[in-house]
Design an enzyme around this catalytic site. Structure first.
Site, PDB file in Angstrom:
ATOM      1  CB  SER A  38      -7.361   0.514   6.426  1.00  0.00           C
ATOM      2  OG  SER A  38      -8.061  -0.021   7.515  1.00  0.00           O
ATOM      3  CG  ASP A 183      -6.924   2.787   9.615  1.00  0.00           C
ATOM      4  OD1 ASP A 183      -6.588   3.278   8.521  1.00  0.00           O
ATOM      5  OD2 ASP A 183      -7.814   1.927   9.724  1.00  0.00           O
TER       6      ASP A 183
END
Length: 294
Positions: A38, A183
């Protein structure tokens, strides 16, 4: 001295990672290989591309991160229109502006695809929800019939940053159909296991930077309604696997940065708060180096 680095996810809190890198550079360390999830994947990519901490600070300070919030225009101007976007598009914001920004900044260093980086210098984590698998990019792209070297770095980072329901997931077309990718923090928010393996002597020190308090210092989740339960569920998924790994390794090679009172998705962060996050990262890294033995 060469080291390997691993950067955790944390959304907008990732500014603190830059401050830690600043302290690392001042100690004379340089990164040979980097990995991240991320927000950590953004910092890892910039590091692998050759950006210094000062360049990253300048680059992010000149960027209005609110511009990454590229919401689709709802067909119906109704109060619940955003919920319709989540239902049909699986996210409120498209994520395209983030990817375009990444392309533009990496191009300043001549980085477009993974072939433009030194071999094995960058790895990022994403989550393939369609097949229920953790993805290590670019390595795992071969499973999808995609040549790793020709894959855009910005697209890989976008995949790693697609916070569920916040950004639309990336639809990766490959062998066997299309995979919904989100993610990497869903499955591994701090992939230190990539470089620091059990019973294997490291070629060089592996240093991790994690945007959270150490171990028992973390606050307990408060669950009094369905929304809080969903938040706690995501946080548990995000941290449980990595926390168990960290406890086994005694956290001796990790810089913990306890970023408080700011949400990962607080994209309306002020310039003052950005600088405070950078300074916090630098402070915690300097405290760490007073006792680190490598």
């Amino acid at each position: 001295m060469w080291i390997d680095g691993v950067f955790s996810g944390g959304g907008i809190k990732g500014f603190a990672l830059i401050g830690a890198i600043q302290a690392i550079e001042e100690k004379g360390f340089r990164f040979k290989r980097v990995a991240g999830t991320s927000a950590g994947s953004i910092i890892a990519a910039f590091t692998a591309a050759g950006f210094s901490s000062e360049e990253m600070i300048h680059l992010l300070n000149e960027t209005d991160v609110k511009g990454f919030l590229d919401i689709r225009r709802p067909l119906l101007p109704l109060p619940f229109a955003r919920w319709l976007l989540i239902y049909w598009r699986l996210g409120v914001f498209r994520g395209n502006k983030l990817e375009l920004w990444l392309e533009e900044k990496l191009a300043q260093k001549g980085i477009y695809t993974f072939s433009d980086l030194p071999k094995d210098s960058l790895r990022v984590i994403a989550s393939d929800l369609t097949n229920g698998k953790l993805m290590v990019l670019p390595d795992d792209l071969e499973r999808y019939g995609i040549p790793p070297d020709s894959f855009p770095v910005a697209r890989a980072i976008r995949m790693s940053c697609s916070i569920p329901y916040f950004f639309e997931p990336v639809r990766l077309k490959g062998l066997g159909g299309t995979s919904i990718v989100v993610d990497g923090g869903v499955l591994s928010n701090f992939p230190m296991w990539l470089f620091d393996k059990e019973n294997v002597k490291n070629v060089r020190p592996v240093l991790g930077i994690k945007l959270s308090p150490e171990g028992s210092m973390a606050e307990a989740n408060k669950i009094k309604n369905g929304v809080q339960m969903f938040g706690a569920l995501f946080e548990t998924m995000k941290d449980a696997h990595d926390s168990r790994y960290i406890s086994r390794k005694h956290a001796k090679n990790i810089i913990f940065i306890p970023v408080e009172n700011i949400q990962a998705t607080s994209f309306e962060v002020t310039e003052q708060r950005k600088n405070a996050l950078v300074e916090l990262g630098r402070l915690k890294a300097n405290e760490f180096f007073k006792k680190w033995c490598y």
